[in-house]
Design an enzyme around this catalytic site. Structure first.
Site, PDB file in Angstrom:
ATOM      1  CB  CYS A 180      -4.993   9.218   0.644  1.00  0.00           C
ATOM      2  SG  CYS A 180      -6.576   9.775   0.136  1.00  0.00           S
TER       3      CYS A 180
ATOM      4  N   GLY B 211      -4.952  -1.499   3.853  1.00  0.00           N
ATOM      5  CA  GLY B 211      -5.090  -2.831   3.258  1.00  0.00           C
ATOM      6  C   GLY B 211      -5.632  -2.854   1.852  1.00  0.00           C
TER       7      GLY B 211
ATOM      8  CB  CYS C  51       1.782   1.293  -3.148  1.00  0.00           C
ATOM      9  SG  CYS C  51       0.607   0.128  -3.871  1.00  0.00           S
TER      10      CYS C  51
ATOM     11  CG  LEU D 261      -3.982   3.803 -13.881  1.00  0.00           C
ATOM     12  CD1 LEU D 261      -3.983   2.308 -14.126  1.00  0.00           C
ATOM     13  CD2 LEU D 261      -4.772   4.533 -14.965  1.00  0.00           C
TER      14      LEU D 261
ATOM     15  CB  CYS E 154      -1.051  -2.981   2.875  1.00  0.00           C
ATOM     16  SG  CYS E 154      -1.694  -3.179   1.192  1.00  0.00           S
TER      17      CYS E 154
ATOM     18  CB  CYS F  71     -11.899   6.293   4.794  1.00  0.00           C
ATOM     19  SG  CYS F  71     -10.502   5.570   3.955  1.00  0.00           S
TER      20      CYS F  71
ATOM     21  CB  CYS G 247       1.047   3.597   0.381  1.00  0.00           C
ATOM     22  SG  CYS G 247      -0.277   3.294   1.571  1.00  0.00           S
TER      23      CYS G 247
ATOM     24  CD  GLU H 250      -4.547   5.343  12.067  1.00  0.00           C
ATOM     25  OE1 GLU H 250      -4.052   5.938  13.016  1.00  0.00           O
ATOM     26  OE2 GLU H 250      -4.250   5.578  10.890  1.00  0.00           O
TER      27      GLU H 250
HETATM   28  N1  SAH Z   1      -5.307  -0.940  -1.441  1.00  0.00           N
HETATM   29  C1  SAH Z   1      -6.389  -0.158  -1.960  1.00  0.00           C
HETATM   30  C2  SAH Z   1      -7.057   0.772  -0.963  1.00  0.00           C
HETATM   31  C3  SAH Z   1      -6.199   1.550   0.024  1.00  0.00           C
HETATM   32  S1  SAH Z   1      -5.342   2.991  -0.488  1.00  0.00           S
HETATM   33  C4  SAH Z   1      -5.898   0.622  -3.170  1.00  0.00           C
HETATM   34  O1  SAH Z   1      -4.721   0.572  -3.462  1.00  0.00           O
HETATM   35  O2  SAH Z   1      -6.718   1.229  -3.836  1.00  0.00           O
HETATM   36  C5  SAH Z   1      -6.480   4.258  -0.833  1.00  0.00           C
HETATM   37  C6  SAH Z   1      -5.922   5.273  -1.853  1.00  0.00           C
HETATM   38  O3  SAH Z   1      -4.961   6.163  -1.278  1.00  0.00           O
HETATM   39  C7  SAH Z   1      -5.227   4.578  -3.001  1.00  0.00           C
HETATM   40  O4  SAH Z   1      -5.543   5.167  -4.228  1.00  0.00           O
HETATM   41  C8  SAH Z   1      -3.782   4.821  -2.659  1.00  0.00           C
HETATM   42  O5  SAH Z   1      -2.969   4.650  -3.749  1.00  0.00           O
HETATM   43  C9  SAH Z   1      -3.821   6.232  -2.125  1.00  0.00           C
HETATM   44  N2  SAH Z   1      -2.612   6.609  -1.380  1.00  0.00           N
HETATM   45  C10 SAH Z   1      -1.778   5.800  -0.704  1.00  0.00           C
HETATM   46  N3  SAH Z   1      -0.766   6.509  -0.153  1.00  0.00           N
HETATM   47  C11 SAH Z   1      -0.977   7.792  -0.470  1.00  0.00           C
HETATM   48  C12 SAH Z   1      -0.289   9.013  -0.152  1.00  0.00           C
HETATM   49  N4  SAH Z   1       0.811   9.026   0.613  1.00  0.00           N
HETATM   50  N5  SAH Z   1      -0.800  10.160  -0.627  1.00  0.00           N
HETATM   51  C13 SAH Z   1      -1.935  10.145  -1.355  1.00  0.00           C
HETATM   52  N6  SAH Z   1      -2.626   9.050  -1.675  1.00  0.00           N
HETATM   53  C14 SAH Z   1      -2.148   7.873  -1.246  1.00  0.00           C
END
Ligand code: SAH
Length: 374
Positions: A347, A173, A124, A228, A120, A113, A127, A100
């Protein structure tokens, strides 16, 4: 028949080549280096898909390129537009995987984006892409095609239409785990012969792959965002598990190194606001201490829930309080608006899972059904 297939398999997809690779390609064929610029312009500025239409190449060269090359993009399965102007594309790759891409217009800017991997590996906890597991890295052409498709849909070239002013590597990713292909694709985004975006308008977001971050510093100077999300290792180990390998202190040291030789640059720290998990005033104060001495800004992201998650978004009041604590300590703090919620484009909601998309697309206005099959 067999020969035919072999020949086809070995064709070079021109969308896989950044300027350096394009020059090497032409050098190997005994052609002049300026051919690389011509090709890049046709592909990325004029959006041409047929070698036959590249009229300044000469008949013989066109014929030999047709033998050796192809121009192949992922297939656009559909585009969805949100009420707030956000657009999401579902792209189907040659192996059947889907990814996407999201376009987010806001004021004078339009941000694309872009995804870097199918799924991935980082897991996390908050996510939804993590839930999809991991399939593979994207090729250069699969990354740059996301921009190519968006430019095509939104009209004009990047330079003249200005529909897309910024690119963030924040889709599906971890971009630093697909290092070479991501760097090549970003080079194309910045190349004046291709999309000509400035390095400040391209942001790579990472969960903190420290050695790769140091490598990036050597080869690129795009803007850096770091996910972070926690102010101590115990919590970060749990919610961003790559922290067990590269803890906060090492990550922040790498961030310092990244902008060391780049005056006036800042690192953006992303911090997803999870109710009762990382959103206390004490943690805001701890964040201020951690970022001391690093030119930074903080991006507070309201958590976007997805089916099956146990997390909840922090309340508006709690986010306000957190933001005020950071701002009163002099930290530039932006609160990210949640965009494209109605099309699951926010996000952490990018999953590229076809069955899910199809179900949702029924209720959330598919603006253009490009292909029936997915
Ligand atoms: N892997 C990379 C880029 C992809 S995630 C990274 O970790 O930075 C892009 C952003 O969206 C990251 O800051 C991630 O932590 C955040 N994110 C992921 N899941 C989310 C959610 N459910 N709600 C809000 N932000 C989220």
């Amino acid at each position: 028949m067999r020969n035919d297939r072999l020949e086809r398999q070995s064709k070079v997809n021109l969308l896989n080549l950044d300027q350096q690779a394009m020059k090497a390609f032409f050098a190997a064929r005994g052609e002049k280096a300026f051919r690389a610029s011509q090709l890049l312009k046709w592909l990325h500025q004029h959006g041409v898909d047929e070698i036959e239409t590249m009229t300044n190449l000469g008949k013989a060269l066109r014929a030999s390129l047709q033998q050796a090359c192809e121009i192949v993009m992922p297939e656009v399965v559909y585009e969805q537009a949100s009420e707030d102007g956000t657009v999401k594309w579902l792209l189907k790759l040659a192996d059947g995987n889907c990814i996407e891409t999201v376009y987010i217009p806001e004021g004078g800017r339009g941000t694309l984006c872009v995804s870097s991997q199918v799924g991935c590996t980082l897991k996390c906890s908050f996510c939804s892409t993590a839930r999809q597991g991991f399939n593979r890295n994207l090729e250069v052409y699969e990354i740059i095609s996301q921009l190519r498709v968006a430019v095509r849909t939104l009209g004009g070239g990047v330079k003249d239409s200005r529909a897309i002013t910024n690119v963030v590597m924040m889709g599906m990713g971890e971009p630093l785990l697909n290092f070479d292909n991501v760097v090549s694709a970003m080079d194309l985004m910045m190349d004046d012969m291709a999309y000509g975006l400035s390095k400040r308008r391209i942001t790579l977001s990472t969960a903190g792959v420290v050695p790769a971050l140091d490598r990036l510093r050597e080869v690129s100077d795009v803007s850096l965002a770091v996910s972070l999300h926690a102010t101590n290792d115990e919590l970060r180990d749990e919610i961003v598990p790559i922290n067990r390998k590269y803890p906060i202190k090492e990550l922040l040291a790498a961030c310092r190194r990244y902008i060391d030789d780049k005056p006036h640059r800042k690192v953006t720290f992303e911090y997803v606001m999870l109710e009762g998990v990382n959103d206390s005033v004490a943690e805001a104060k701890q964040l201020v201490r951690l970022l001391e001495g690093i030119p930074s800004k903080v991006n507070l992201i309201p958590f976007n829930p997805f089916p099956g998650t146990d997390y909840h978004p922090s309340s508006r009041a709690v986010i306000d309080r957190f933001q005020e604590t950071l701002m009163s300590a002099g930290l530039v703090t932006i609160r990210r608006k949640t965009r494209g919620e109605d099309i699951d484009a926010a996000c952490g909601q990018l999953v590229g899972k076809v069955q899910d998309r199809t179900r949702r697309s029924a209720s959330f206005g598919v603006i253009k059904q490009v292909s029936q099959e997915a």
